[in-house]
Scaffold this motif. Sequence first.
Motif, PDB file in Angstrom:
ATOM      1  N   GLU A  29       0.828  -1.205   0.000  1.00 61.85           N
ATOM      2  CA  GLU A  29       0.000   0.000   0.000  1.00 61.85           C
ATOM      3  C   GLU A  29       0.864   1.258   0.000  1.00 61.85           C
ATOM      4  N   THR A  30       1.904   1.260   0.818  1.00 64.60           N
ATOM      5  CA  THR A  30       2.811   2.416   0.879  1.00 64.60           C
ATOM      6  C   THR A  30       3.492   2.629  -0.465  1.00 64.60           C
ATOM      7  N   TRP A  31       3.944   1.537  -1.079  1.00 64.18           N
ATOM      8  CA  TRP A  31       4.602   1.634  -2.388  1.00 64.18           C
ATOM      9  C   TRP A  31       3.658   2.299  -3.399  1.00 64.18           C
ATOM     10  N   ASN A  32       2.416   1.854  -3.431  1.00 66.54           N
ATOM     11  CA  ASN A  32       1.443   2.415  -4.369  1.00 66.54           C
ATOM     12  C   ASN A  32       1.147   3.886  -4.086  1.00 66.54           C
ATOM     13  N   LEU A  33       1.081   4.253  -2.818  1.00 61.33           N
ATOM     14  CA  LEU A  33       0.829   5.647  -2.469  1.00 61.33           C
ATOM     15  C   LEU A  33       1.996   6.551  -2.858  1.00 61.33           C
ATOM     16  N   VAL A  34       3.203   6.062  -2.649  1.00 60.80           N
ATOM     17  CA  VAL A  34       4.393   6.885  -2.896  1.00 60.80           C
ATOM     18  C   VAL A  34       4.776   6.908  -4.373  1.00 60.80           C
ATOM     19  N   PHE A  35       4.756   5.752  -5.030  1.00 61.85           N
ATOM     20  CA  PHE A  35       5.281   5.658  -6.392  1.00 61.85           C
ATOM     21  C   PHE A  35       4.225   5.372  -7.454  1.00 61.85           C
ATOM     22  N   GLY A  36       3.091   4.851  -7.066  1.00 63.43           N
ATOM     23  CA  GLY A  36       2.045   4.554  -8.041  1.00 63.43           C
ATOM     24  C   GLY A  36       2.536   3.630  -9.138  1.00 63.43           C
ATOM     25  N   GLU A  37       2.251   3.995 -10.373  1.00 63.95           N
ATOM     26  CA  GLU A  37       2.626   3.182 -11.531  1.00 63.95           C
ATOM     27  C   GLU A  37       4.065   3.416 -11.977  1.00 63.95           C
TER      28      GLU A  37
END
Length: 90
Positions: A29-37
């Motif tokens: 979840e953190t990865w998606n929030l910070v870096f997205g696609e």
Amino acid sequence: REPYLDDLVPRMCLNRYYLAQGVKLYSQETWNLVFGESGPGIVSAHIHAVVEYYCRQCRADNHAVREAACYCIAELSTKVDKVAVAPNVD
């Protein structure tokens, strides 16, 4: 934030595959929030730090860390630009 990404990106990537479900879900979840696609591009930009960290974790005492590192190395071969990865392959 850029000066810290060589330290953060490899650890954030590895934790996305950690055995403990809570760590894994939080990290994804953190990865998606910070870096997205843009994740593969971020990894490519910090590839030397990422590969060095993964290789070090493959020798960790903890089996869950070694397993996560193996998943991450496999991910490098499928999701990250091969030109970026190539200098790190023996």
